[in-house]
Design a protein around this motif. Structure first.
Motif, PDB file in Angstrom:
ATOM      1  N   PHE A  96       0.833  -1.206   0.000  1.00  0.00           N
ATOM      2  CA  PHE A  96       0.000   0.000   0.000  1.00  0.00           C
ATOM      3  C   PHE A  96       0.867   1.255   0.000  1.00  0.00           C
ATOM      4  O   PHE A  96       0.629   2.198  -0.767  1.00  0.00           O
ATOM      5  CB  PHE A  96      -0.925   0.012   1.216  1.00  0.00           C
ATOM      6  CG  PHE A  96      -1.631   1.326   1.411  1.00  0.00           C
ATOM      7  CD1 PHE A  96      -2.767   1.637   0.695  1.00  0.00           C
ATOM      8  CD2 PHE A  96      -1.123   2.277   2.304  1.00  0.00           C
ATOM      9  CE1 PHE A  96      -3.404   2.862   0.850  1.00  0.00           C
ATOM     10  CE2 PHE A  96      -1.748   3.501   2.463  1.00  0.00           C
ATOM     11  CZ  PHE A  96      -2.892   3.790   1.736  1.00  0.00           C
ATOM     12  N   ARG A  97       1.882   1.290   0.864  1.00  0.00           N
ATOM     13  CA  ARG A  97       2.748   2.474   0.942  1.00  0.00           C
ATOM     14  C   ARG A  97       3.418   2.754  -0.402  1.00  0.00           C
ATOM     15  O   ARG A  97       3.448   3.905  -0.859  1.00  0.00           O
ATOM     16  CB  ARG A  97       3.819   2.273   2.018  1.00  0.00           C
ATOM     17  CG  ARG A  97       4.822   3.414   2.085  1.00  0.00           C
ATOM     18  CD  ARG A  97       5.783   3.285   3.244  1.00  0.00           C
ATOM     19  NE  ARG A  97       6.638   2.114   3.119  1.00  0.00           N
ATOM     20  CZ  ARG A  97       7.564   1.766   4.013  1.00  0.00           C
ATOM     21  NH1 ARG A  97       7.712   2.492   5.119  1.00  0.00           N
ATOM     22  NH2 ARG A  97       8.309   0.690   3.837  1.00  0.00           N
ATOM     23  N   THR A  98       3.946   1.719  -1.032  1.00  0.00           N
ATOM     24  CA  THR A  98       4.640   1.910  -2.302  1.00  0.00           C
ATOM     25  C   THR A  98       3.680   2.328  -3.408  1.00  0.00           C
ATOM     26  O   THR A  98       3.981   3.232  -4.201  1.00  0.00           O
ATOM     27  CB  THR A  98       5.383   0.628  -2.693  1.00  0.00           C
ATOM     28  OG1 THR A  98       6.233   0.222  -1.613  1.00  0.00           O
ATOM     29  CG2 THR A  98       6.237   0.854  -3.935  1.00  0.00           C
ATOM     30  N   LEU A  99       2.497   1.700  -3.462  1.00  0.00           N
ATOM     31  CA  LEU A  99       1.522   2.069  -4.494  1.00  0.00           C
ATOM     32  C   LEU A  99       1.017   3.497  -4.281  1.00  0.00           C
ATOM     33  O   LEU A  99       0.783   4.230  -5.248  1.00  0.00           O
ATOM     34  CB  LEU A  99       0.352   1.080  -4.486  1.00  0.00           C
ATOM     35  CG  LEU A  99      -0.713   1.279  -5.582  1.00  0.00           C
ATOM     36  CD1 LEU A  99      -0.096   1.248  -6.972  1.00  0.00           C
ATOM     37  CD2 LEU A  99      -1.816   0.234  -5.451  1.00  0.00           C
ATOM     38  N   ALA A 100       0.862   3.914  -3.016  1.00  0.00           N
ATOM     39  CA  ALA A 100       0.421   5.286  -2.736  1.00  0.00           C
ATOM     40  C   ALA A 100       1.465   6.295  -3.202  1.00  0.00           C
ATOM     41  O   ALA A 100       1.128   7.431  -3.548  1.00  0.00           O
ATOM     42  CB  ALA A 100       0.154   5.448  -1.242  1.00  0.00           C
ATOM     43  N   GLU A 101       2.731   5.915  -3.215  1.00  0.00           N
ATOM     44  CA  GLU A 101       3.790   6.804  -3.692  1.00  0.00           C
ATOM     45  C   GLU A 101       3.908   6.768  -5.215  1.00  0.00           C
ATOM     46  O   GLU A 101       4.049   7.808  -5.863  1.00  0.00           O
ATOM     47  CB  GLU A 101       5.133   6.398  -3.069  1.00  0.00           C
ATOM     48  CG  GLU A 101       5.215   6.646  -1.570  1.00  0.00           C
ATOM     49  CD  GLU A 101       6.481   6.061  -0.950  1.00  0.00           C
ATOM     50  OE1 GLU A 101       7.195   5.309  -1.665  1.00  0.00           O
ATOM     51  OE2 GLU A 101       6.746   6.337   0.228  1.00  0.00           O
ATOM     52  N   GLU A 102       3.835   5.582  -5.786  1.00  0.00           N
ATOM     53  CA  GLU A 102       4.069   5.412  -7.229  1.00  0.00           C
ATOM     54  C   GLU A 102       2.817   5.654  -8.061  1.00  0.00           C
ATOM     55  O   GLU A 102       2.905   6.099  -9.210  1.00  0.00           O
ATOM     56  CB  GLU A 102       4.609   4.003  -7.507  1.00  0.00           C
ATOM     57  CG  GLU A 102       5.964   3.713  -6.885  1.00  0.00           C
ATOM     58  CD  GLU A 102       7.058   4.573  -7.477  1.00  0.00           C
ATOM     59  OE1 GLU A 102       6.966   4.934  -8.671  1.00  0.00           O
ATOM     60  OE2 GLU A 102       8.027   4.883  -6.752  1.00  0.00           O
ATOM     61  N   LEU A 103       1.641   5.288  -7.505  1.00  0.00           N
ATOM     62  CA  LEU A 103       0.362   5.377  -8.234  1.00  0.00           C
ATOM     63  C   LEU A 103       0.447   4.663  -9.578  1.00  0.00           C
ATOM     64  O   LEU A 103      -0.084   5.121 -10.593  1.00  0.00           O
ATOM     65  CB  LEU A 103      -0.056   6.846  -8.411  1.00  0.00           C
ATOM     66  CG  LEU A 103      -0.322   7.618  -7.106  1.00  0.00           C
ATOM     67  CD1 LEU A 103      -0.654   9.058  -7.398  1.00  0.00           C
ATOM     68  CD2 LEU A 103      -1.425   6.949  -6.289  1.00  0.00           C
ATOM     69  N   ASN A 104       1.132   3.520  -9.543  1.00  0.00           N
ATOM     70  CA  ASN A 104       1.311   2.715 -10.745  1.00  0.00           C
ATOM     71  C   ASN A 104       1.619   1.285 -10.308  1.00  0.00           C
ATOM     72  O   ASN A 104       2.596   1.054  -9.574  1.00  0.00           O
ATOM     73  CB  ASN A 104       2.452   3.278 -11.595  1.00  0.00           C
ATOM     74  CG  ASN A 104       2.662   2.505 -12.873  1.00  0.00           C
ATOM     75  OD1 ASN A 104       3.221   1.413 -12.859  1.00  0.00           O
ATOM     76  ND2 ASN A 104       2.221   3.068 -13.988  1.00  0.00           N
ATOM     77  N   PHE A 105       0.817   0.311 -10.747  1.00  0.00           N
ATOM     78  CA  PHE A 105       0.986  -1.073 -10.297  1.00  0.00           C
ATOM     79  C   PHE A 105       2.283  -1.686 -10.824  1.00  0.00           C
ATOM     80  O   PHE A 105       2.951  -2.436 -10.104  1.00  0.00           O
ATOM     81  CB  PHE A 105      -0.220  -1.915 -10.735  1.00  0.00           C
ATOM     82  CG  PHE A 105      -1.410  -1.776  -9.837  1.00  0.00           C
ATOM     83  CD1 PHE A 105      -1.544  -2.579  -8.706  1.00  0.00           C
ATOM     84  CD2 PHE A 105      -2.399  -0.850 -10.105  1.00  0.00           C
ATOM     85  CE1 PHE A 105      -2.647  -2.449  -7.868  1.00  0.00           C
ATOM     86  CE2 PHE A 105      -3.502  -0.704  -9.273  1.00  0.00           C
ATOM     87  CZ  PHE A 105      -3.625  -1.518  -8.142  1.00  0.00           C
ATOM     88  N   THR A 106       2.647  -1.355 -12.059  1.00  0.00           N
ATOM     89  CA  THR A 106       3.868  -1.936 -12.630  1.00  0.00           C
ATOM     90  C   THR A 106       5.101  -1.475 -11.872  1.00  0.00           C
ATOM     91  O   THR A 106       5.962  -2.278 -11.480  1.00  0.00           O
ATOM     92  CB  THR A 106       3.994  -1.559 -14.122  1.00  0.00           C
ATOM     93  OG1 THR A 106       2.832  -2.027 -14.824  1.00  0.00           O
ATOM     94  CG2 THR A 106       5.234  -2.173 -14.733  1.00  0.00           C
ATOM     95  N   ARG A 107       5.205  -0.158 -11.644  1.00  0.00           N
ATOM     96  CA  ARG A 107       6.371   0.366 -10.915  1.00  0.00           C
ATOM     97  C   ARG A 107       6.381  -0.133  -9.476  1.00  0.00           C
ATOM     98  O   ARG A 107       7.447  -0.393  -8.913  1.00  0.00           O
ATOM     99  CB  ARG A 107       6.385   1.900 -10.950  1.00  0.00           C
ATOM    100  CG  ARG A 107       6.710   2.471 -12.331  1.00  0.00           C
ATOM    101  CD  ARG A 107       7.123   3.937 -12.220  1.00  0.00           C
ATOM    102  NE  ARG A 107       6.083   4.775 -11.643  1.00  0.00           N
ATOM    103  CZ  ARG A 107       5.143   5.379 -12.351  1.00  0.00           C
ATOM    104  NH1 ARG A 107       5.101   5.229 -13.664  1.00  0.00           N
ATOM    105  NH2 ARG A 107       4.238   6.135 -11.752  1.00  0.00           N
ATOM    106  N   THR A 108       5.198  -0.258  -8.866  1.00  0.00           N
ATOM    107  CA  THR A 108       5.125  -0.768  -7.499  1.00  0.00           C
ATOM    108  C   THR A 108       5.657  -2.191  -7.434  1.00  0.00           C
ATOM    109  O   THR A 108       6.444  -2.530  -6.536  1.00  0.00           O
ATOM    110  CB  THR A 108       3.673  -0.716  -6.989  1.00  0.00           C
ATOM    111  OG1 THR A 108       3.249   0.639  -6.933  1.00  0.00           O
ATOM    112  CG2 THR A 108       3.551  -1.351  -5.612  1.00  0.00           C
ATOM    113  N   ALA A 109       5.244  -3.031  -8.375  1.00  0.00           N
ATOM    114  CA  ALA A 109       5.716  -4.412  -8.391  1.00  0.00           C
ATOM    115  C   ALA A 109       7.235  -4.474  -8.533  1.00  0.00           C
ATOM    116  O   ALA A 109       7.905  -5.283  -7.873  1.00  0.00           O
ATOM    117  CB  ALA A 109       5.049  -5.169  -9.542  1.00  0.00           C
TER     118      ALA A 109
END
Length: 295
Positions: free
Chosen positions: A9-22
């Motif tokens: 959640f923390r990473t996706l909230a920063e990146e707002l992109n599923f690919t970059r979060t993964a």
């Protein structure tokens, strides 16, 4: 609720992109999607809006974000507390205003790295409006702030020094030869100022408001160096810490006016959240700041 879900959640909230979060959490995109969905189901509300390829936080997601940050920060602090010995080590992230970062901290950084080579010292700039949230969320371990008082009851602080603050202009400015300059003399003058959240800027704003003085054109800058360049080009008056303009004053590129209004000087503090575990690295940093920066 699992720690891994909060990390995603923390990473996706920063990146707002599923690919970059993964990529950042070293997993596949389908796993990120599944973990976020499971977290949303447990909380009973969507945390993200999926708008085609765009991802945005929902209102619930924005409200949840600082608590997720706090939970992860507490776990990371606990791990460091267990792993840390008496010797300072590990990452230490310190927020600092541009003036302090540029003109005060190099000597601290040089001494700290020499004494404590196992600490990864990271300095980051910030705006005053975001400081408390960054300390609460654990994005900053500590911060150095120019302010007459710490920003809130949840913040612990140590006062380091008082910074002199000057009203400066180019030597040819019409006010440069005045024996004294009062607030009323700034009526109609062009001012080159830091952003509105800056503590010493706020002091000048209060003085002018209380004395019903209306300056002329006001230009805001996010960079102290840009303000200095504009002052030396004769574009207006500026209010800046003495440490930021010392060289220009010595070289007669600027003139410090003889200010007769209420003091513009400001205190410098080192800050941290009251609930944060004081690691050996944090304690060492506070002691070194007191040694190098205290008056």
């Amino acid at each position: 609720m699992e720690v891994r879900q909060l990390q995603f959640f923390r990473t996706l909230a920063e990146e707002l992109n599923f690919t970059r979060t993964a990529e950042k959490v070293h997993t596949v995109q389908s796993n990120v999607t599944a973990q976020i969905k499971a977290l949303e189901e447990e909380l009973g509300t969507p945390l993200f809006d999926r708008l085609g390829r765009r991802v945005t936080l929902t209102d619930a997601g924005r409200r949840f974000q600082p608590f997720a940050e706090q939970a992860l920060a507490a776990m990371e602090q606990g791990q460091r507390a267990i792993q840390a010995g008496a010797e300072p080590s590990g990452p230490l992230c310190v927020g600092a205003a541009e003036s302090v970062l540029t003109y005060r901290l190099p000597q601290v950084l040089r001494a700290f790295r020499k004494r404590f080579p196992h600490v990864e010292l990271i300095f980051k700039p910030y705006s005053d409006a975001s400081l408390v949230l960054k300390l609460e969320s654990g994005k900053f371990d500590m911060a150095i702030q120019m302010s007459d008082a710490p920003p809130g009851a949840a913040i612990e602080s140590v006062r380091l020094r008082t910074e002199r603050v000057f009203l400066v202009c180019d030597p040819e400015h019409r006010l440069a030869a005045r024996p004294v300059v009062r607030p009323a003399d700034l009526a109609g003058e062009s001012l080159l100022l830091t952003e509105a959240g800056c503590a010493y800027r706020q002091k000048l704003d209060r003085v002018l408001t209380l004395q019903n003085v209306r300056p002329g054109n006001v230009t805001e800058f996010s960079s102290v160096e840009a303000i200095k360049q504009c002052v030396t080009a004769g574009m207006g008056l500026a209010i800046l810490p003495a440490i930021a303009v010392a060289r220009e004053l010595r070289q007669n590129q600027m003139k410090a006016l003889h200010w007769a209004g209420p003091t513009l000087d400001i205190a410098t503090h080192v800050l941290w959240h009251k609930d944060k575990w004081i690691s050996p690295a944090m304690q060492a940093f506070v002691e070194l700041c007191k040694d190098k920066l205290e008056q």
